[in-house]
Design a protein around this motif. Sequence first.
Motif, short mmCIF file in Angstrom:
data_model
loop_
_atom_site.label_atom_id
_atom_site.label_comp_id
_atom_site.label_asym_id
_atom_site.label_seq_id
_atom_site.Cartn_x
_atom_site.Cartn_y
_atom_site.Cartn_z
N ASP A 218 1.67 23.26 25.51
CA ASP A 218 1.60 24.12 26.88
C ASP A 218 2.31 24.02 27.94
O ASP A 218 2.56 25.00 28.50
N ALA A 219 2.75 22.49 27.96
CA ALA A 219 3.72 22.34 29.05
C ALA A 219 5.09 22.94 29.07
O ALA A 219 5.75 23.16 30.02
N ARG A 220 5.45 23.30 27.96
CA ARG A 220 6.73 23.77 27.42
C ARG A 220 6.64 25.43 27.96
O ARG A 220 7.70 25.99 27.81
N LEU A 221 5.48 25.81 28.09
CA LEU A 221 5.25 27.43 28.31
C LEU A 221 5.51 27.67 29.78
O LEU A 221 4.86 27.54 30.77
N PHE A 222 6.82 28.01 30.01
CA PHE A 222 7.13 28.30 31.45
C PHE A 222 6.84 29.84 31.78
O PHE A 222 7.49 30.51 32.70
N VAL A 223 5.86 30.20 31.78
CA VAL A 223 5.18 31.45 32.17
C VAL A 223 3.90 31.33 32.98
O VAL A 223 3.21 30.25 32.98
N ARG A 224 3.74 32.20 33.99
CA ARG A 224 2.84 31.97 34.95
C ARG A 224 1.13 32.61 34.37
O ARG A 224 0.26 31.93 34.92
N ASP A 225 1.16 32.94 33.20
CA ASP A 225 -0.21 33.35 32.75
C ASP A 225 -0.04 33.75 31.36
O ASP A 225 1.22 33.97 30.88
N ILE A 226 -1.13 33.94 30.49
CA ILE A 226 -0.85 34.52 28.97
C ILE A 226 -2.05 35.46 29.13
O ILE A 226 -3.19 35.32 29.53
N SER A 227 -1.52 36.61 28.78
CA SER A 227 -2.37 37.90 28.59
C SER A 227 -2.72 38.29 27.07
O SER A 227 -3.51 38.91 26.89
N SER A 228 -1.84 37.57 26.30
CA SER A 228 -2.35 38.06 24.86
C SER A 228 -1.47 37.04 24.03
O SER A 228 -0.41 36.43 24.54
N LEU A 229 -2.01 36.94 22.90
CA LEU A 229 -1.24 36.20 21.53
C LEU A 229 -1.34 37.00 20.41
O LEU A 229 -2.03 37.87 20.29
N HIS A 230 -0.39 36.42 19.53
CA HIS A 230 -0.17 37.27 18.07
C HIS A 230 0.46 36.16 17.21
O HIS A 230 1.25 35.32 17.73
N TYR A 231 -0.46 35.97 16.08
CA TYR A 231 0.20 34.93 15.17
C TYR A 231 0.84 35.92 13.89
O TYR A 231 0.44 36.98 13.46
N ASP A 232 2.17 35.52 13.95
CA ASP A 232 2.99 36.21 12.54
C ASP A 232 2.97 35.46 11.53
O ASP A 232 3.25 34.34 11.16
N VAL A 233 1.87 35.86 10.50
CA VAL A 233 1.89 35.36 9.15
C VAL A 233 3.21 35.24 8.28
O VAL A 233 3.06 34.05 7.80
N GLY A 279 -1.46 43.32 26.07
CA GLY A 279 -1.75 43.06 24.51
C GLY A 279 -0.56 43.37 23.72
O GLY A 279 0.29 44.08 24.08
N LEU A 280 -0.26 42.49 22.63
CA LEU A 280 0.83 42.51 21.97
C LEU A 280 0.48 42.03 20.22
O LEU A 280 -0.22 41.25 20.10
N THR A 281 1.13 42.88 19.48
CA THR A 281 0.70 42.54 18.05
C THR A 281 2.11 43.09 17.05
O THR A 281 2.76 43.81 17.87
N SER A 282 1.90 42.63 15.88
CA SER A 282 3.19 43.46 15.12
C SER A 282 2.43 43.77 13.70
O SER A 282 1.36 43.31 13.27
N ASP A 283 2.91 44.69 13.05
CA ASP A 283 2.73 45.12 11.70
C ASP A 283 3.35 44.34 10.84
O ASP A 283 3.85 43.50 10.78
N ASP A 284 2.89 44.84 9.15
CA ASP A 284 3.61 44.35 8.08
C ASP A 284 5.10 44.26 8.33
O ASP A 284 5.74 43.53 7.46
N GLU A 285 5.90 45.44 8.96
CA GLU A 285 7.11 45.20 8.88
C GLU A 285 7.72 44.58 9.84
O GLU A 285 9.01 44.82 10.14
N GLY A 286 6.90 43.88 10.75
CA GLY A 286 7.50 43.37 11.97
C GLY A 286 7.80 43.94 13.25
O GLY A 286 8.19 43.79 14.17
N ASN A 287 7.39 45.22 13.34
CA ASN A 287 7.49 46.20 14.47
C ASN A 287 6.45 45.65 15.40
O ASN A 287 5.44 45.27 15.30
N LEU A 288 6.92 45.61 16.69
CA LEU A 288 5.95 45.05 17.56
C LEU A 288 5.21 46.28 18.54
O LEU A 288 5.91 47.31 18.68
N TYR A 289 3.95 46.16 18.60
CA TYR A 289 3.36 47.15 19.65
C TYR A 289 2.73 46.21 20.85
O TYR A 289 2.19 45.29 20.63
N LEU A 290 2.68 47.08 22.03
CA LEU A 290 2.44 46.54 23.17
C LEU A 290 1.41 47.51 24.06
O LEU A 290 2.07 48.79 24.04
#
Length: 305
Positions: A218-233, A279-290
């Motif tokens: 978490d200390a390596r995350l140089f962002v001021r906040d986190i608004s969304s997460l996504h795990y890429d399988v 919000g952020l996620t991706s589909d089976d083909e790796g396309n990103l949606y926000l």
Amino acid sequence: MSSRFTLKSLLALLGLVVLLLLAVAAKEFRLYERAWFTVQEWHHEAHWKDVSLWLPDYRVVIDGLELEDLEDVSALTYDPDRKSLFTVTNRDMQLVELSLDGRILRRIALRGFVDPEAVEYIGPGVYVISDEREQRLVRVQIDEQTRELDASAGQQISLGIGTNGNKGFEGLAYDPQGHRLFVAKERDPVRIYEIRGFPLLDPQQPFAVHVANDPQRDARLFVRDISSLHYDVRTGHLLALSDESRLALELNADGEPISSLSLLRGQHGLKRFVPQAEGLTSDDEGNLYLVSEPNLFYVFKKKAE
């Protein structure tokens, strides 16, 4: 002579104040770490480009489409069974299903929630919704006939971890292979927790929840906040979205940032900056949606080689 000396002194003092303010701002917005990461990202390309999402290669193909009759959209998750997206709204409290091009497919009313902020696909028809202020996670199940969900009917847990008003659980991500639910605390400080045992997949098993975090990551995350997460399988990497830093980061399996996607105007083909990425996620083909508040929808795809 005296007035000239006084003017020079005032200008020197003003210059010092400006420098101090710039230094404070650079520290507050983690600009030093971000600049250093930009240098590192050039070196990462040779190693990570073919074995990661590699966010620098993405370009926007749907740029700020307005989602009709929606307000305060928050979070996004992809359902691989339905080939659609789900988001939540925290003003009129709905779970909303979207097509991959941003059309509203259906709305499901949410009852018994206080501040629904994130939703995550777990398995066929099964999702987890976070209630930010109460730091509550609720397992819900839907089918084609579902038109309303009541939090009291779902399996749920509440975690009083670093409670801080409206800076609670902001993002969710799920690792279906490791059965890990990642939960992001928005800020003050930014934290990513790893939860095992929730949701309970086998009702015959005892209900035992284990919560862990990684302060070094978490200390390596140089962002001021986190608004969304996504795990890429496909890669085992985690995406962390920051509204205030206008940035998405790709973290490798060790939690190290390896690539980024800027949400500023002119970056990745964006005609204007993304105002409030939620919000952020991706589909089976790796396309990103926000999605961005109040009701903007974006799609990013990898540019052709």
